[in-house]
Design a protein around this motif. Sequence first.
Motif, short mmCIF file in Angstrom:
data_model
loop_
_atom_site.label_atom_id
_atom_site.label_comp_id
_atom_site.label_asym_id
_atom_site.label_seq_id
_atom_site.Cartn_x
_atom_site.Cartn_y
_atom_site.Cartn_z
N TYR A 7 0.87 -1.18 0.00
CA TYR A 7 0.00 0.00 0.00
C TYR A 7 0.90 1.23 0.00
O TYR A 7 1.22 1.80 1.04
N ALA A 8 1.35 1.62 -1.20
CA ALA A 8 2.37 2.66 -1.32
C ALA A 8 1.80 4.06 -1.24
O ALA A 8 2.51 5.00 -0.87
N TRP A 9 0.53 4.23 -1.62
CA TRP A 9 -0.06 5.57 -1.57
C TRP A 9 -1.57 5.47 -1.34
O TRP A 9 -2.18 4.43 -1.58
N GLY A 10 -2.12 6.57 -0.86
CA GLY A 10 -3.55 6.65 -0.64
C GLY A 10 -4.03 8.08 -0.84
O GLY A 10 -3.23 9.00 -1.06
N ILE A 11 -5.34 8.26 -0.77
CA ILE A 11 -5.94 9.59 -0.97
C ILE A 11 -6.89 9.88 0.19
O ILE A 11 -7.69 9.02 0.58
N LYS A 12 -6.78 11.10 0.72
CA LYS A 12 -7.73 11.57 1.73
C LYS A 12 -9.05 11.86 1.02
O LYS A 12 -9.10 12.72 0.15
N ILE A 13 -10.08 11.16 1.40
CA ILE A 13 -11.35 11.26 0.67
C ILE A 13 -12.13 12.50 1.09
O ILE A 13 -12.51 13.33 0.26
N ASN A 14 -12.40 12.66 2.38
CA ASN A 14 -13.23 13.76 2.87
C ASN A 14 -12.36 14.88 3.42
O ASN A 14 -12.45 15.26 4.59
N SER A 15 -11.51 15.41 2.57
CA SER A 15 -10.59 16.48 2.95
C SER A 15 -10.74 17.65 2.01
O SER A 15 -11.00 17.48 0.82
N ASN A 16 -10.53 18.85 2.55
CA ASN A 16 -10.56 20.07 1.74
C ASN A 16 -9.17 20.56 1.39
O ASN A 16 -9.00 21.69 0.92
N ASP A 17 -8.16 19.72 1.62
CA ASP A 17 -6.79 20.10 1.31
C ASP A 17 -6.60 20.25 -0.20
O ASP A 17 -7.45 19.86 -1.00
N THR A 18 -5.44 20.79 -0.58
CA THR A 18 -5.09 20.87 -1.99
C THR A 18 -4.90 19.45 -2.53
O THR A 18 -4.66 18.51 -1.76
#
Length: 450
Positions: free
Chosen positions: A422-433
């Motif tokens: 699991y090398a990368w992931g994405i923040k789903i419910n985030s308002n970040d860039t």
Amino acid sequence: MREIDAGLRRAKQREQFTLEQKWAVRPDDLRRALLDYNPQIVHFCGHGAGNQGLVLENDVGEAQFLPTNALASLFKLFANRGVECVVLNACYAEVQAEAISQHINYVMGMSDEISDDAAVKFAIGFYDAVGAGWSYEDAYELGCNAIALEGIPEELTPVLKKKDRLIISNSNVQFSQRTLFAVRHHSFELLTGLISEEDLSNNIRDYKFQHIEFDQSSFFTVGICDPSSAVKQNENFVTDFLKLFKANPEAKIGYYGIVHIPLQFCVGYAFSTWPKVLLFELDRNTNCWYQLASSDSPEIELNVIISRVKNPVAVAIRIAISFDILKSDVDDVLSQPYEDILIQIGKRQIDAVGHYSQVNKICQAFRQVLDDLHNRLDKSLVVHIFYTGPVSLGFSLGRRISRTIHHQVIVYNYTANTQPCYAWGIKINSNDTPASRVVWTTPIITKTQE
């Protein structure tokens, strides 16, 4: 071409590129070059004449116009065979770029006459960026900037045409009859066709098809892994599609494709407040799409196993539908102690889920888990999701993540040939860039491993 070659040779990903050149090209030469090399990028340097076409040579060395429709049809045949980007570095080639973009994801052409110096600077900037691992869209921007940095007032001459904006660019258009917006979402090499009327249930056979291509494969091609740009593109796509849907509120939405797991959840989350979405999966025997069944479904023996720990620093949710998810793989990326929650069906296998009722049952269990975490754990903890299952379910799980009450959720991508898996992931419910929403993992080394 010398400058392009030099740019690729100095690139940090130079081993991923081979530059093949053809000069004084005839129509037969173009076709054979596409067959021989299976290129990802096709770059044309030469002359264009607007509606008359691009200028090639005939068998006796005289100028020959290449008809725009024939050129577009040629690239249509190679759209599923590796061609990702076409650069038409020729005067007045916007007409051809527009036609080719019906089939190829990224096409660049010149909207006016362009000087040799500007054309060369655009190519240098573009390939410098591609060689550095940038997306085609960002590389186009750098190419235009390279022209401007030289003080050449032609930086607006290159234009970018994108297939995924073919329909959505006219996002305020209203369709006169009942419409099905069929969104094909893919981030891998395209190996399947579009859904057809035969794939639909009888109650929507009379809907007018509008195919919408959401192609993110250029961010995950050979030597390139750019989830940040994929997240940015996702945001733009959802914004444009929302405008289109608001202009056609009676339309139905269909979703299908083959796409990285975090991107499934991202789009599902973006669609969370929208009406019911029709879901399709791939029949691996026929390589055709089918709509999920509304009839009574086979029992899937859903189990939820919660392993609580004292003072957890994180929460892991393993959703095992197609394959088992090893806890040891999760241990590689999460610090201890973490609360482990396993949502799984009795018999994990590919194609285990093919009914709407099965999707709803798994999604309800997932939502109950998230709600329970909200009620009993500190909101500062992060929920980490590891998933194996069909795209339709991943999309639907993303729709169950709340924008307001749930913990921050990160969904991870699995790759067998990386360490950790699991090398990368994405923040789903985030308002970040977009860049800040991507999480890159590093292996957790325990004392016994040191």
